[in-house]
Every structure is written in structure tokens, then in C-alpha cells.
Motif scaffolding. Sequence first.
Motif, PDB file in Angstrom:
ATOM      1  N   SER A  58       0.688  -1.520  -0.455  1.00  0.00           N
ATOM      2  CA  SER A  58      -0.207   0.184   0.072  1.00  0.00           C
ATOM      3  C   SER A  58       1.069   1.386  -0.280  1.00  0.00           C
ATOM      4  CB  SER A  58      -1.271   0.257   1.235  1.00  0.00           C
ATOM      5  OG  SER A  58       0.173  -0.197   2.719  1.00  0.00           O
ATOM      6  N   ARG A  60       0.656   5.126   0.902  1.00  0.00           N
ATOM      7  CA  ARG A  60       0.278   6.680   1.736  1.00  0.00           C
ATOM      8  C   ARG A  60       0.152   8.208   0.598  1.00  0.00           C
ATOM      9  NH1 ARG A  60      -2.522   8.517   6.742  1.00  0.00           N
ATOM     10  NH2 ARG A  60      -2.225  10.976   6.769  1.00  0.00           N
ATOM     11  N   CYS A  79      -4.221   3.956  -1.302  1.00  0.00           N
ATOM     12  CA  CYS A  79      -4.405   3.236  -1.892  1.00  0.00           C
ATOM     13  C   CYS A  79      -3.060   1.742  -2.061  1.00  0.00           C
ATOM     14  CB  CYS A  79      -3.774   3.806  -3.559  1.00  0.00           C
ATOM     15  SG  CYS A  79      -3.718   4.718  -4.158  1.00  0.00           S
ATOM     16  N   GLN A  80      -4.209   0.612  -2.033  1.00  0.00           N
ATOM     17  CA  GLN A  80      -3.907  -0.647  -1.574  1.00  0.00           C
ATOM     18  C   GLN A  80      -3.574  -1.709  -2.814  1.00  0.00           C
ATOM     19  OE1 GLN A  80      -3.217  -2.393   0.953  1.00  0.00           O
ATOM     20  NE2 GLN A  80      -2.099  -3.837   0.422  1.00  0.00           N
ATOM     21  N   GLY A  91      -7.713  -1.459  -3.525  1.00  0.00           N
ATOM     22  CA  GLY A  91      -8.409  -0.142  -2.670  1.00  0.00           C
ATOM     23  C   GLY A  91      -7.841   0.449  -2.522  1.00  0.00           C
ATOM     24  N   THR A  93      -8.781   4.479  -0.570  1.00  0.00           N
ATOM     25  CA  THR A  93      -9.244   5.196   1.112  1.00  0.00           C
ATOM     26  C   THR A  93      -8.745   6.387   1.264  1.00  0.00           C
ATOM     27  OG1 THR A  93      -8.960   2.405   2.058  1.00  0.00           O
ATOM     28  CG2 THR A  93      -9.770   4.431   4.151  1.00  0.00           C
ATOM     29  N   SER A  94     -10.145   7.069   1.647  1.00  0.00           N
ATOM     30  CA  SER A  94      -9.091   8.106   2.170  1.00  0.00           C
ATOM     31  C   SER A  94      -9.745   8.951   3.641  1.00  0.00           C
ATOM     32  CB  SER A  94     -10.102   9.413   1.037  1.00  0.00           C
ATOM     33  OG  SER A  94     -11.024   9.656   1.140  1.00  0.00           O
ATOM     34  N   ASP A  95      -9.282  10.308   3.685  1.00  0.00           N
ATOM     35  CA  ASP A  95      -9.926  10.531   4.649  1.00  0.00           C
ATOM     36  C   ASP A  95     -11.206  10.702   5.420  1.00  0.00           C
ATOM     37  OD1 ASP A  95     -10.162  13.955   4.598  1.00  0.00           O
ATOM     38  OD2 ASP A  95      -8.909  12.755   2.843  1.00  0.00           O
ATOM     39  N   GLY A  97     -12.995   7.704   4.248  1.00  0.00           N
ATOM     40  CA  GLY A  97     -13.446   6.001   4.153  1.00  0.00           C
ATOM     41  C   GLY A  97     -13.056   5.826   2.870  1.00  0.00           C
ATOM     42  N   PRO A  98     -13.572   4.524   2.871  1.00  0.00           N
ATOM     43  CA  PRO A  98     -12.900   3.674   1.183  1.00  0.00           C
ATOM     44  C   PRO A  98     -14.157   4.308   0.360  1.00  0.00           C
ATOM     45  CG  PRO A  98     -14.045   2.062   3.151  1.00  0.00           C
ATOM     46  CD  PRO A  98     -14.148   3.499   3.621  1.00  0.00           C
TER      47      PRO A  98
END
Length: 125
Positions: A58, A60, A79-80, A91, A93-95, A97-98
Motif C-alpha cells: 500500500s 499513502r 491505495c492498496q 482498494g 481509502t481516503s480520510d 472513508g473507503p
Amino acid sequence: MGRRARLVSLAALLGLGACASTPDAEQARICRRALPTLVPAGSRVAVLREAAGPQERSIRIDFSQERDGRSPLPRYAICQFSGMSRTDLSGLTSDRGPLGGAALYLLKHYYLDTPDAALAEPGAG
């Protein structure tokens, strides 16, 4: 083990740790291309920092969301990537949510590899 040998070993371990925390350039590019989809229309994205994410495979990205007449808003995205391919985004996800499954599918298959995504990609931090 002598003092010099311990220092050399410590330096080697620190060097390995630094390499492990450097994000993959292609993964970072894919993640940066997704950032404009996380902000309202008319906003600009400025990448502040790219780093290894909290999970294996992942990344960030810390960024700011900027709009005329407003103070920049600090944001982040994680980012996953799947184990099937180092560039398969699995995947986001941000601040806030996903990103849901359907939205992630549309992002991957109809946006990330387009000329629009390339033009909108904010620069590396």
C-alpha cells in the motif's frame, strides 16, 4: 562483535529500512491519478508527501485540496495493491472513508488509463 561491526550492521539495516519505505514509482503514479476523483469539481490537488502505506503493498499520499477563496484542506489517500500484480489497484481509502466496490471498478477500468487521468494527475510530492 566489535563496535565497528555493529555500526556497519546498523547502517545496513537502516539502509534496508529506507528502501522498504520508498513507494513503488508506478504504484505512486496510479494512486496520484486517483486523487482528483476524491475532491469536488473545481478543486485542485497538491501532493505533499508519498510514503509506504500502513499495510503491505500500500501507498499513502498526503495531499491538499485547494479551492479559490478557501484555505487548503489537508487530505490523504491510501491505495492498496493486490498480490496478483504490483499495479492492480485493489482498494482506495481516503480520510472520508473507503471507495466502494463499484466505484473502484469504474475508476480502474474507465478512468485511470485515460488521457484525462494523465492530464489531471498532480505532480509527485
